[in-house]
Design an enzyme around this catalytic site. Sequence first.
Site, PDB file in Angstrom:
ATOM      1  N   ARG A 243       0.831  -1.213   0.000  1.00 23.49           N
ATOM      2  CA  ARG A 243       0.000   0.000   0.000  1.00 23.49           C
ATOM      3  C   ARG A 243       0.866   1.263   0.000  1.00 23.49           C
ATOM      4  NH1 ARG A 243      -3.385  -0.361   5.022  1.00 23.49           N
ATOM      5  NH2 ARG A 243      -1.486  -1.366   5.711  1.00 23.49           N
TER       6      ARG A 243
ATOM      7  N   ASN B 223      -6.340  -2.698   2.247  1.00 22.20           N
ATOM      8  CA  ASN B 223      -6.348  -4.145   2.335  1.00 22.20           C
ATOM      9  C   ASN B 223      -7.790  -4.623   2.468  1.00 22.20           C
ATOM     10  OD1 ASN B 223      -3.560  -4.413   2.279  1.00 22.20           O
ATOM     11  ND2 ASN B 223      -3.359  -4.450   4.493  1.00 22.20           N
TER      12      ASN B 223
END
Length: 91
Positions: free
Chosen positions: A19, A37
């Site tokens: 990320r 996520n």
Amino acid sequence: MNKTIKIIVSGRVQGVGFRWSTKAVAEKLAIRGTVRNLPDGTVEIIAQSGEQRLSEFIQAIKAGPSTFANVSQLKIEKLDNHHEYPTFRII
């Protein structure tokens, strides 16, 4: 004209800095949106920009922006989203 897409990324993409690396690539390419996520082990990216920059972004994601990530599949969907994202952020 800006376009908005949703990308579901499968592979080894959680717990490997994916990320944060995605955010860095997005900021470099002036992509706006979000990355997060999902409970099933995938990562969801909402990306908004012009067609050329989105294409470059998708290529960078396919390559795996994080050293330890291993992207096995991308599912890309065009969104009819009128929401304008001011930045790119991790949620």
